[in-house]
Design a protein around this motif. Structure first.
Motif, short mmCIF file in Angstrom:
data_model
loop_
_atom_site.label_atom_id
_atom_site.label_comp_id
_atom_site.label_asym_id
_atom_site.label_seq_id
_atom_site.Cartn_x
_atom_site.Cartn_y
_atom_site.Cartn_z
N GLU A 266 0.83 -1.21 0.00
CA GLU A 266 0.00 0.00 0.00
C GLU A 266 0.87 1.26 0.00
N GLU A 267 1.96 1.24 0.77
CA GLU A 267 2.87 2.39 0.80
C GLU A 267 3.52 2.59 -0.56
N HIS A 268 3.91 1.47 -1.18
CA HIS A 268 4.53 1.57 -2.51
C HIS A 268 3.55 2.14 -3.53
N LEU A 269 2.28 1.67 -3.47
CA LEU A 269 1.27 2.18 -4.38
C LEU A 269 0.99 3.66 -4.11
N LYS A 270 0.99 4.04 -2.83
CA LYS A 270 0.75 5.44 -2.47
C LYS A 270 1.86 6.33 -3.00
N LYS A 271 3.11 5.84 -2.90
CA LYS A 271 4.23 6.62 -3.41
C LYS A 271 4.16 6.75 -4.93
N GLN A 272 3.74 5.66 -5.60
CA GLN A 272 3.60 5.72 -7.06
C GLN A 272 2.53 6.73 -7.46
N LEU A 273 1.39 6.71 -6.76
CA LEU A 273 0.33 7.66 -7.06
C LEU A 273 0.78 9.09 -6.79
N ALA A 274 1.52 9.29 -5.66
CA ALA A 274 2.01 10.63 -5.33
C ALA A 274 2.99 11.12 -6.39
N ALA A 275 3.85 10.20 -6.86
CA ALA A 275 4.82 10.59 -7.90
C ALA A 275 4.10 10.94 -9.19
N GLY A 276 3.04 10.19 -9.50
CA GLY A 276 2.28 10.50 -10.70
C GLY A 276 1.58 11.84 -10.61
N ARG A 277 0.98 12.11 -9.43
CA ARG A 277 0.33 13.41 -9.25
C ARG A 277 1.34 14.55 -9.32
N LYS A 278 2.52 14.33 -8.73
CA LYS A 278 3.56 15.37 -8.74
C LYS A 278 4.01 15.66 -10.18
N GLU A 279 4.14 14.59 -10.95
CA GLU A 279 4.57 14.79 -12.34
C GLU A 279 3.51 15.52 -13.15
N ARG A 280 2.22 15.15 -12.95
CA ARG A 280 1.15 15.83 -13.68
C ARG A 280 1.03 17.29 -13.24
N ARG A 281 1.24 17.53 -11.95
CA ARG A 281 1.16 18.90 -11.43
C ARG A 281 2.28 19.76 -12.01
N ALA A 282 3.45 19.16 -12.11
CA ALA A 282 4.58 19.92 -12.66
C ALA A 282 4.35 20.27 -14.14
N GLN A 283 3.68 19.36 -14.88
CA GLN A 283 3.43 19.62 -16.30
C GLN A 283 2.36 20.69 -16.50
#
Length: 343
Positions: A266-283
């Protein structure tokens, strides 16, 4: 779900099993100690050589010894309450109540409880006719073989009211059992205990190192067989309850590992989702912003987070993850944060 609620069944089983296992270990250790002491205990005759034999030991004390002799009272013996021709040195009177009780499953079963027990004793010795050994504190014997002099059962005759009351209360009286047991005068018994010598003569008593005193009709060899059988049975119980403890502990460990792996996933999935949101936010961020609209920490990303209770909108979401204590503008303690949308 809380981990404790997941393992409550295994925890209860393990707790009860640990108590039983501890009791079995204690009893097995005690049984082995008695067995080893009894195996090395000398078997001595009550004769003239006994005084010479006891002089070989320090302080004229043999820690554990086996002697056999005839029971003879020192003074007046105890007369049986139910048979005047029978006399002895130890008397045990027991009154037991027999009932039929309803179990929690709804079945009726016979049950017995002792409502009164009294013991009487008089000083006595073991003798071979010429030489004797006084028995001290005989009622403290762990094994005390007594003859049954009388065993009477008086049934009760309940009436209609008693039957009705018994049905609702769950207990029906059957009757009272009165039993008299005695160590008879003239009985030939085996005494196992600590043998000592003082000015008043030879005495056998409960050992000081915790070993039991035995007053029994059995021989040393039969007692050894009985103790060996108890030891083997305790070993079986030890293996059985040890296996239950291992199984219960294994289930708890399995559930813990399974829960830990699930949390890691669950922590790994949460980090993946957070990284995806961070990347989309940066774009999606607007890069043509005035300095007043930029994060006060990185001065690169727009201000996106409002800090409460101070209300300053001064951080981007990336920097907000690293600043947890105080607001970088007013230094007031951060209690909560929320997204801010600046038009």
């Amino acid at each position: 779900m809380d981990f404790l609620s997941e393992i409550i069944g295994e925890a209860v089983v393990l707790s009860i099993d640990s108590l039983i296992l501890g009791f079995c270990v204690k009893q097995l250790s005690k049984c082995k100690h008695i067995l080893n002491a009894l195996q090395t205990a000398p078997v001595l005759d009550i004769d003239n050589n006994l005084k010479k034999e006891i002089q070989k030991y320090p302080n004229h004390v043999i820690p554990y010894v086996v002697v056999r002799g005839l029971v003879k009272p020192l003074g007046n013996p105890i007369t049986s309450n139910y048979n005047q021709s029978v006399t002895g040195v130890i008397q045990r009177l027991t009154i037991k109540e027999h009932v039929i009780a309803r179990t929690s499953a709804g079945f009726w079963s016979d049950q017995t409880r002792t409502i009164h027990e009294a013991c009487n004793s008089t000083p006595f010795v073991l003798t071979d006719g010429k030489y004797s050994i006084e028995v001290v504190d005989a009622l403290a014997a762990e094994l005390l073989d007594l003859d049954v002099i009388s065993d009477k059962f008086e049934p009760m005759s309940p009436g209609v009211i008693d039957h009705v009351w018994g049905f609702f209360s769950g207990v029906r009286q059957r009757g009272l059992q009165t039993m008299e047991e005695m160590l008879r005068d003239g009985s030939y018994i085996t005494a196992i205990g600590e043998l000592s010598r003082n000015n008043s003569g030879l005495k056998i008593q409960p050992p000081r190192d915790g070993l039991p005193l035995y007053l029994t009709t059995a021989t040393k060899s039969s007692l050894l067989k009985r103790l060996a059988s108890s030891r083997d049975l305790l070993r079986v119980f030890l293996v059985l309850f040890g296996a239950v403890a291992v199984i219960a502990s294994g289930r708890i460990a399995h559930k813990y590992i399974k829960r830990r792996r699930r949390r890691v996933a669950e922590e790994h999935l949460k980090k993946q989702l957070a990284a995806g949101r961070k990347e989309r936010r940066a774009q999606n961020r607007d890069r043509n912003l005035h300095d007043v609209q930029l994060c006060v920490v990185c001065t690169d990303n727009p201000k996106e987070i409002i800090l409460l209770p101070c209300g300053h909108v001064c951080l981007c979401e990336d920097c907000s993850e690293n600043i947890q204590d105080t607001c970088p503008v007013c230094r007031e303690r951060i209690q909560s944060r929320a997204p801010a949308f600046i038009a």
